[in-house]
Design an enzyme around this catalytic site. Structure first.
Site, short mmCIF file in Angstrom:
data_model
loop_
_atom_site.label_atom_id
_atom_site.label_comp_id
_atom_site.label_asym_id
_atom_site.label_seq_id
_atom_site.Cartn_x
_atom_site.Cartn_y
_atom_site.Cartn_z
N GLU A 98 -0.64 -1.23 -5.10
CA GLU A 98 -1.86 -0.49 -5.45
C GLU A 98 -1.50 0.72 -6.31
OE1 GLU A 98 -5.56 1.83 -3.26
OE2 GLU A 98 -4.28 0.53 -2.07
N ASP A 140 0.90 -1.15 0.00
CA ASP A 140 0.00 0.00 0.00
C ASP A 140 0.94 1.20 0.00
OD1 ASP A 140 -2.31 1.61 0.23
OD2 ASP A 140 -2.03 1.74 2.40
N ASP A 169 -2.96 0.76 6.90
CA ASP A 169 -2.08 0.59 5.75
C ASP A 169 -1.57 -0.85 5.64
OD1 ASP A 169 -1.56 3.70 5.07
OD2 ASP A 169 -1.57 3.35 7.23
#
Length: 164
Positions: free
Chosen positions: A67, A7, A140
């Site tokens: 991501e 992330d 996260d």
């Protein structure tokens, strides 16, 4: 197969390392790497790179999933996080890892079946799918595990439909 999910972030970068054997998933580790806003950007990027490189060396993942960024407001934040994401992708590239990228919509769809799932739905589903006793913290780290899981599901789907 071992998947390292990221992330991306500059202040907080989440990571989730998932071992995949068929339909079984085992969390090897998850957490965050943080940098201080008081530190200059180049130094923050170096901290992220070095820590991520250490994680790759320790866990020897086979694949790297990250991501894609989605910003619709603060351009300055988007650029800074984009720098960090670039460093994270570079670290995977330097370590000869195949790199896979997923949008937030793809991740939500893969994990919950609903592309507009909220943070709580995502966290609860990740916790259930990975048979964890509690929701991974901070957010996260949970998000990074969702990226790893999304990639695992994607690869399993591809293998099911691969022609010999």
């Amino acid at each position: 197969m071992i998947i390292l999910g990221i992330d991306p972030g500059i202040a907080i970068m989440g990571y989730g390392i998932l071992e995949v054997n068929g339909n079984r998933y085992k969390v090897l580790e998850n957490g965050v790497i943080t940098t201080s806003a008081k530190t200059k950007t180049p130094e923050r990027l170096e901290i992220l790179y070095n820590n991520l490189n250490d994680i790759i060396k320790e866990f020897k993942p086979n694949e790297f999933a990250i991501e894609e960024l989605f910003f619709n407001q603060n351009v300055k934040t988007a650029i800074t996080v984009g720098h960090a994401r670039g460093i994270q992708v570079l670290c995977a590239q330097v370590n000869d890892l195949p790199i896979y990228e997923y949008t937030p919509l793809q991740i939500k769809q893969a994990i919950t079946g609903f592309g507009r799932a909220n943070k709580k739905q995502m966290q609860e589903t990740v916790t259930t799918l990975l048979n964890l006793s509690e929701v991974p913290k901070p957010d996260d780290a949970a998000d990074a595990l969702a990226v790893s899981l999304t990639h695992a599901f994607s690869q399993r789907f591809k293998e099911q439909f691969r022609m010999n």
